[in-house]
Scaffold this active site. Sequence first.
Site, PDB file in Angstrom:
ATOM      1  N   GLU A  77     -50.539  14.562  54.219  1.00  0.00           N
ATOM      2  CA  GLU A  77     -51.604  13.666  54.663  1.00  0.00           C
ATOM      3  C   GLU A  77     -52.349  14.281  55.853  1.00  0.00           C
ATOM      4  O   GLU A  77     -51.747  14.897  56.736  1.00  0.00           O
ATOM      5  CB  GLU A  77     -50.986  12.332  55.083  1.00  0.00           C
ATOM      6  CG  GLU A  77     -51.983  11.285  55.545  1.00  0.00           C
ATOM      7  CD  GLU A  77     -51.329  10.025  56.073  1.00  0.00           C
ATOM      8  OE1 GLU A  77     -52.002   8.975  56.110  1.00  0.00           O
ATOM      9  OE2 GLU A  77     -50.141  10.075  56.464  1.00  0.00           O
ATOM     10  N   LYS A 178     -55.490   4.648  50.320  1.00  0.00           N
ATOM     11  CA  LYS A 178     -54.325   4.152  51.044  1.00  0.00           C
ATOM     12  C   LYS A 178     -54.487   2.682  51.412  1.00  0.00           C
ATOM     13  O   LYS A 178     -55.490   2.275  51.982  1.00  0.00           O
ATOM     14  CB  LYS A 178     -54.110   4.994  52.310  1.00  0.00           C
ATOM     15  CG  LYS A 178     -52.882   4.606  53.129  1.00  0.00           C
ATOM     16  CD  LYS A 178     -52.742   5.528  54.337  1.00  0.00           C
ATOM     17  CE  LYS A 178     -51.514   5.208  55.166  1.00  0.00           C
ATOM     18  NZ  LYS A 178     -51.392   6.114  56.333  1.00  0.00           N
ATOM     19  N   CYS A 210     -47.996   7.901  52.853  1.00  0.00           N
ATOM     20  CA  CYS A 210     -47.261   7.663  54.097  1.00  0.00           C
ATOM     21  C   CYS A 210     -46.757   6.226  54.260  1.00  0.00           C
ATOM     22  O   CYS A 210     -45.785   5.833  53.624  1.00  0.00           O
ATOM     23  CB  CYS A 210     -48.130   8.079  55.284  1.00  0.00           C
ATOM     24  SG  CYS A 210     -47.151   8.426  56.789  1.00  0.00           S
TER      25      CYS A 210
END
Length: 496
Positions: A77, A178, A210
Amino acid sequence: MKTAALLVSICAAVLAYTVTQARTYRAAVYEHKVIFPWPWATNRPMALSQMMVNMKAFQEKAHIAGKQGVDIMVFGEDSLYGYYMRYRHVIKHYLEPIPDPKLIMWNPCNEPMRFPQAEIQVELSCMAKRNRMYIVANMGDIQLCELGDPHCPSEGWYQYNTNVAYDKEGNFIARYHKQNRYIEPQFNAPVHPEYVYFDTKFGRFGLVVCNDIMFYDPMVELVREYNVTDIVLPTAWPESLPLYSSIGFISSFAVGHNVNLLHANIREPHNPDTYVYGSGLYTPAGPVKYVYDAVSTMGILIIGDVPVNERLPKKLPCDVNPLLFGQPNMKSLALPEFKADMFKDWFNFVHVKGTEGTVTVCQERFCCYLNYKKSASLEMYAFGVFNGLHKAYGPIYQQICVLMKCQTNNPLSCGKHVLSANTHFSHFHIKGSFSSPFIQPQIIQSGPGYQLELPPIGSFNYDAAGLTGLAVKKPLIHAALIGRVYRKDCITCYGG
């Protein structure tokens, strides 16, 4: 009693890890040492030239991976521009309009001029095509608002933290925005969670980023409802010991949810504010290969053969009813001897005394059970329980049972980070009265040079009986069952 026994047997079948041993695929994750742009770009050409410095490292590692027959490769990321740009007007120059592959068919390498401002997408597509591998990378997406959009930001466009995926021919096959941001005011979250995956000959791969791993949507839903066999997880994950180390927490998801997990972190191990490092290839049976290196200043490429994950049955039958480990042994019930803070959560603890024993400890009607045999030692170990709302990464509701080494022989040090141990446990067995089936088993061992290690495949067992250390040869730092009660996170959360 028959109903409970049946539920246990069904859940045990779900936890079983079924692979066709003759079938594997070769995966690579690259833990990139990001070259952070400075000064920040004030225009697109400047931003592009800065990102291309990091892209050059991507290309070099992809070439190495391609020569070794890698089927799929993952990058971390924020690895093109770093994670410091938290101003929307600054990061804008580093973003590209990324089309929706569900609406268009596009091979950026073959059609580089089809869409404007797509230089990074073209590079990634050509990388996949040139090396004959699937590529998953993280970048920034910018999308103009549609007319009349009530959620449109004041500037007139959205900015998203985005995963993109390309197949072996360079075709653009997946885009994911995300959902669960972590201190990212420069990006928007989608109004509704996106469930994005792509199919290969060796599995169905779900895309997340994440902090998504901490929440029900879309991470758990991909596994439960979309029959994803493998998760691709780019991260910029800071070390948060003891329970939230990169290798410990992320590998535990693979075991607890019966999926393969390809985790690519970025490298910033010498920054005392973050300590970002740790990546790996994880399976429901344990780690295939991983790295946890706080010393090296270079990027690290991990390549390994991952067993194809045959997830059967397709959907978890334990969706509604909790996974039953059986009732804790209340004959061994002990009153909490002390409380200690672990990452801003107050745990009830009892000392783990002598070389063997059995103990049960409770908090707010949630009870944890431990049976153990260990070497004689002067080091202090404790067994703890937590049942409540964890706020540092949340708010997320957790139920946790943990056997751990304390930092010193002061009870208040229990729950603080520990990097080494000398005490061996020849056996331990942990279970709890969890009210949710979503449980992640985690074991961390002491390695050389203050390095954390994961137990090898075959050294532990996790099933409907709980978590058992079978042949843990290294000194134990901690072992835990981390349960998530998603329905108690907030009124807009879903799941068990």
